[in-house]
Scaffold this active site. Structure first.
Site, PDB file in Angstrom:
ATOM      1  N   HIS A  11     127.357  47.493 -12.902  1.00 48.22           N
ATOM      2  CA  HIS A  11     126.721  46.175 -12.757  1.00 48.22           C
ATOM      3  C   HIS A  11     127.771  45.097 -12.576  1.00 48.22           C
ATOM      4  O   HIS A  11     128.887  45.203 -13.083  1.00 48.22           O
ATOM      5  CB  HIS A  11     125.806  45.863 -13.956  1.00 48.22           C
ATOM      6  CG  HIS A  11     126.525  45.691 -15.253  1.00 48.22           C
ATOM      7  ND1 HIS A  11     126.619  44.473 -15.889  1.00 48.22           N
ATOM      8  CD2 HIS A  11     127.202  46.551 -16.039  1.00 48.22           C
ATOM      9  CE1 HIS A  11     127.304  44.613 -17.016  1.00 48.22           C
ATOM     10  NE2 HIS A  11     127.671  45.865 -17.131  1.00 48.22           N
TER      11      HIS A  11
ATOM     12  N   CYS B 189     126.181  51.548 -17.889  1.00 41.65           N
ATOM     13  CA  CYS B 189     126.958  50.792 -18.864  1.00 41.65           C
ATOM     14  C   CYS B 189     126.110  50.549 -20.114  1.00 41.65           C
ATOM     15  O   CYS B 189     124.884  50.469 -20.047  1.00 41.65           O
ATOM     16  CB  CYS B 189     127.386  49.458 -18.257  1.00 41.65           C
ATOM     17  SG  CYS B 189     128.437  48.476 -19.362  1.00 41.65           S
TER      18      CYS B 189
ATOM     19  N   ASP C 202     125.914  47.870 -21.636  1.00 45.14           N
ATOM     20  CA  ASP C 202     125.472  46.476 -21.610  1.00 45.14           C
ATOM     21  C   ASP C 202     123.965  46.372 -21.885  1.00 45.14           C
ATOM     22  O   ASP C 202     123.158  47.100 -21.284  1.00 45.14           O
ATOM     23  CB  ASP C 202     125.785  45.892 -20.223  1.00 45.14           C
ATOM     24  CG  ASP C 202     125.587  44.396 -20.178  1.00 45.14           C
ATOM     25  OD1 ASP C 202     126.579  43.683 -20.000  1.00 45.14           O
ATOM     26  OD2 ASP C 202     124.415  43.945 -20.306  1.00 45.14           O
TER      27      ASP C 202
ATOM     28  N   CYS D 118     130.380  42.829 -15.395  1.00 47.86           N
ATOM     29  CA  CYS D 118     130.574  43.782 -16.498  1.00 47.86           C
ATOM     30  C   CYS D 118     131.771  43.373 -17.367  1.00 47.86           C
ATOM     31  O   CYS D 118     132.888  43.209 -16.868  1.00 47.86           O
ATOM     32  CB  CYS D 118     130.798  45.182 -15.920  1.00 47.86           C
ATOM     33  SG  CYS D 118     131.091  46.445 -17.185  1.00 47.86           S
TER      34      CYS D 118
ATOM     35  N   ARG E 181     121.805  44.411 -21.014  1.00 45.51           N
ATOM     36  CA  ARG E 181     120.911  43.883 -19.972  1.00 45.51           C
ATOM     37  C   ARG E 181     120.596  44.888 -18.871  1.00 45.51           C
ATOM     38  O   ARG E 181     119.866  44.571 -17.945  1.00 45.51           O
ATOM     39  CB  ARG E 181     121.545  42.625 -19.345  1.00 45.51           C
ATOM     40  CG  ARG E 181     121.724  41.508 -20.343  1.00 45.51           C
ATOM     41  CD  ARG E 181     122.743  40.512 -19.869  1.00 45.51           C
ATOM     42  NE  ARG E 181     124.073  41.103 -19.759  1.00 45.51           N
ATOM     43  CZ  ARG E 181     125.159  40.440 -19.383  1.00 45.51           C
ATOM     44  NH1 ARG E 181     125.075  39.174 -19.088  1.00 45.51           N
ATOM     45  NH2 ARG E 181     126.320  41.044 -19.304  1.00 45.51           N
TER      46      ARG E 181
HETATM   47 ZN   LIG Z   1     129.126  46.653 -18.313  1.00 49.14          ZN
END
Ligand SMILES: [Zn+2]
Length: 223
Positions: free
Chosen positions: A98, A42, A44, A101, A46
């Site tokens: 994750h 992803c 994302d 999400c 993090r």
């Molecule tokens: Zn995500």
């Protein structure tokens, strides 16, 4: 100092340090890349793979997008897979989802015609496929279970792809696995998915998608 100034200052310091501590290292990896892993994760901020799995530079060939989707109609995904498998001969493909999400939550909560909504339709297909299971869960658990099912589905999309099937057919080593990451403890969890060959994949596919003998052949099946 702005974020950009900090970024550039850090980079100068890093470059100097690595050349002092390990002279010749950057020149060595500049010559060639032989990554061990194709990472599909992803976007994302993090969940970048470098911190999670600690491999040195040159080890991970990365593709990231919202909700770690391997879309079979997306030229970007296909180009990454083809280059990684056919040119770089990457032996491991990791799909990493994750918990928590935002893309998965958005796919559960609403739909629309903005680009991100259209992209997340692919997660809505997964949601619809597993709606009987997901609808039984408390709302708080639903998104995380969908995140797991989404990883599985993207692994399946990869294993069904001609690029992988052809690689397996010619005896190339390609292992496809699915993992999910929990930001709360920083741990990756394997989702019980690991396919190392066409036989591996077909055994699993027959078990999880049994087909009556009189219906549509595999290649024409729509899910
Ligand atoms: Zn995500």
């Amino acid at each position: 100092m702005s974020s950009i100034e900090k970024m550039l200052a850090y980079n100068r310091q890093w470059s100097e340090q690595i050349r002092q501590e390990n002279p010749g290292y950057l020149e060595t990896i500049a010559a060639d890349q032989q990554p061990e892993i194709l990472w599909i994760g992803c976007s994302d901020s993090r969940v970048g793979p470098d911190q999670l799995i600690g491999l040195p530079m040159g080890s991970i060939f990365v593709h990231r997008n919202v909700a770690n989707i391997f879309a079979t109609n997306d030229l970007n995904c296909l180009a990454v897979l083809e280059y990684a498998v056919d040119e770089l001969k990457v032996p491991n493909i990791v799909v990493c989802g994750h918990y928590g999400c935002g893309g998965i939550k958005a796919a559960l909560e609403h739909s629309g015609v903005q680009p991100v909504d259209l992209w997340l339709d692919q997660v809505r297909f997964v949601r619809n496929r597993y709606s009987a299971e997901l609808d039984q869960l408390p709302i708080a658990e639903r998104a995380n279970r969908l995140a797991e099912r989404n990883v599985e589905s993207q692994v399946y999309n990869i294993c069904r792809n001609t690029i992988i099937r052809e690689a397996w057919k010619r005896g190339q080593e390609v292992n496809v696995i699915g993992v999910i990451y929990d930001i709360h403890d920083g741990l990756l969890k394997q989702l019980g998915l690991e396919f190392r060959s066409q036989q591996d994949w077909e055994r699993h596919d027959r078990r999880t998608h049994p087909r009556p003998s009189h219906t549509t052949p595999h290649m024409l099946r729509v899910e």
